[in-house]
Design an enzyme around this catalytic site. Structure first.
Site, PDB file in Angstrom:
ATOM      1  N   GLY A  34       0.808  -1.220   0.000  1.00 14.30           N
ATOM      2  CA  GLY A  34       0.000   0.000   0.000  1.00 14.30           C
ATOM      3  C   GLY A  34       0.840   1.268   0.000  1.00 14.30           C
ATOM      4  N   GLY A  51       1.517   2.827  -2.592  1.00 13.88           N
ATOM      5  CA  GLY A  51       1.017   3.704  -3.637  1.00 13.88           C
ATOM      6  C   GLY A  51       1.636   3.448  -4.989  1.00 13.88           C
ATOM      7  N   SER A  82      -0.034   2.987  -7.686  1.00 12.67           N
ATOM      8  CA  SER A  82      -0.803   3.762  -8.675  1.00 12.67           C
ATOM      9  C   SER A  82      -0.377   5.227  -8.674  1.00 12.67           C
ATOM     10  CB  SER A  82      -2.303   3.734  -8.368  1.00 12.67           C
ATOM     11  OG  SER A  82      -2.725   2.450  -8.084  1.00 12.67           O
ATOM     12  N   ASP A 131      -1.031  11.353  -2.130  1.00 12.96           N
ATOM     13  CA  ASP A 131      -0.086  10.356  -2.632  1.00 12.96           C
ATOM     14  C   ASP A 131       0.664  10.838  -3.876  1.00 12.96           C
ATOM     15  OD1 ASP A 131      -2.479  10.291  -4.021  1.00 12.96           O
ATOM     16  OD2 ASP A 131      -2.808   8.147  -3.813  1.00 12.96           O
TER      17      ASP A 131
HETATM   18  O1  PMV Z   1      -4.707   3.727   1.678  1.00 12.33           O
HETATM   19  P1  PMV Z   1      -3.815   4.819   1.257  1.00 12.33           P
HETATM   20  O2  PMV Z   1      -2.402   4.616   1.732  1.00 12.33           O
HETATM   21  O3  PMV Z   1      -3.861   5.113  -0.180  1.00 12.33           O
HETATM   22  O4  PMV Z   1      -4.276   6.127   2.034  1.00 12.33           O
HETATM   23  C1  PMV Z   1      -5.566   6.660   1.913  1.00 12.33           C
HETATM   24  C2  PMV Z   1      -5.645   7.944   2.658  1.00 12.33           C
HETATM   25  C3  PMV Z   1      -7.043   8.577   2.705  1.00 12.33           C
HETATM   26  O5  PMV Z   1      -6.936   9.788   3.436  1.00 12.33           O
HETATM   27  C4  PMV Z   1      -8.009   7.665   3.417  1.00 12.33           C
HETATM   28  C5  PMV Z   1      -7.583   8.872   1.307  1.00 12.33           C
HETATM   29  C6  PMV Z   1      -6.948  10.061   0.621  1.00 12.33           C
HETATM   30  O6  PMV Z   1      -7.033  10.124  -0.609  1.00 12.33           O
HETATM   31  O7  PMV Z   1      -6.395  10.948   1.291  1.00 12.33           O
END
Ligand code: PMV
Length: 320
Positions: free
Chosen positions: A101, A103, A105, A148
């Site tokens: 996780g 990222g 993508s 991200d």
């Molecule tokens: O699951 P991850 O690591 O992609 O994190 C998501 C983070 C959130 O705040 C829940 C969603 C976002 O786009 O900020």
């Protein structure tokens, strides 16, 4: 290639870039509702190579499993810059497994926008690259704060507000100065989009309570930014614990996350919380450097995988 008396010259250009993965430090979920978060890029990078040759517009992506982000990036660039792309052959190579996780993508999207900017001499600034990458994320996923791709493009450790309304680079070495963040993987896949939707349902059910939680998370992120700069590790750890309590309240923690978090705390961590959408993926713990090994061991003993990584990695860059 020789056809009759004609010599056909196929011009081919090739470029390789890499972009980092990310780890959310504080403020997940609340960042979707306009609150700030702290995110850091990690030294787990994705490499993307594009070979471009003249001819009919066509995209080949051998070995790339999920091409949605690549396709959406190309479509957006064609629309915005009226590109005639020619033939593109794209390959990616991720040194981190998609399972953590970190990222993949967002790293693919960050690398792809930067690659197209280079390849077609668009000279886009980091800010422009980020804006385009965020649009791609929205076009594919329909939701997300863009934290991200901000980490993917800019790198380092960022204080970030949705859509890049605030995007501030923090002192990069700070998290390796006397204390550090340890990342522990649960072994369970998290489904970000589902969890973001689940949190939205919570908002619809209890709007006032929800808004209070969002505000409280935003405030603790602002506090954490100050404590980070002061290297007040005790207080930063406490703020991580508070953040975890709110996330638990939102219903996004899980048994495995909780067990790794408690183990890390028992092992001497100053604070620990889930990182990202929750449900699985990773947790993070803050430990003084002399406690690092104990905390890692505690995470492993509890059935987690303590990962070695450097935070505050460089953003997207061209590879030689
Ligand atoms: O699951 P991850 O690591 O992609 O994190 C998501 C983070 C959130 O705040 C829940 C969603 C976002 O786009 O900020």
């Amino acid at each position: 290639m020789v056809i009759g008396n004609w010599v056909l010259v196929i011009i081919m250009r090739s470029i390789t870039l890499s972009a980092p993965g990310k780890v959310m430090l504080l403020g997940e979920h609340a960042v979707v509702y306009g609150q700030p978060c702290l995110v850091t890029a990690v030294n787990q990078r994705l490499q993307l190579t594009i070979e471009q040759s003249d001819g009919e517009d066509k995209v080949e992506t051998p070995e790339v499993g999920d091409t949605r982000f690549l396709d959406a990036t190309i479509a957006l660039f064609k629309e915005k810059f009226h590109l005639k792309t020619g033939l593109l052959k794209i390959t990616t190579n991720c040194i981190f497994s998609g399972k953590y996780g970190f990222g993949s993508s967002s790293a693919v999207t960050s690398a792809m926008v930067a690659a197209l900017s280079q390849l077609y001499n668009l000279n886009l600034s980091e800010r422009q690259l980020f804006d385009l990458a965020y649009l791609v994320v929205l076009n594919v996923q329909g939701l997300g704060s863009g934290f991200d791709v901000a980490a993917g493009i800019f790198g380092g450790t960022l204080y970030y507000v949705k859509g890049g309304r605030v995007l501030e680079k923090l002192d990069n070495n700070i998290l390796n100065d006397g204390a550090e963040i340890i990342v522990g993987y649960t072994g369970i896949k998290s489904h970000t989009v589902d969890l973001v939707r689940q949190v939205a349902e919570k908002k619809a059910r209890e709007p006032e309570k929800f808004d209070r939680i969002m505000l409280a998370i935003g405030q603790l992120v602002n506090n954490a930014k100050i404590k980070l700069a002061e290297k007040d590790w005790e207080r930063l750890g406490t703020l991580m614990d508070f953040n975890q309590e709110y996330l638990r309240n939102l219903g996004v923690s899980s048994e495995k996350l909780e067990s790794l978090i408690s183990a890390a705390k028992r092992g001497g961590a100053l604070g620990a919380k889930l990182s990202g959408a929750g449900g699985g993926d990773c947790m993070i713990a803050l430990a003084r450097s002399d406690k690092r090994e104990e905390v890692k061991q505690a995470i492993s003993n509890a059935g987690g995988e303590a990962l070695n990584m450097k935070l505050g990695a460089e953003g997207v860059k061209v590879e030689e």
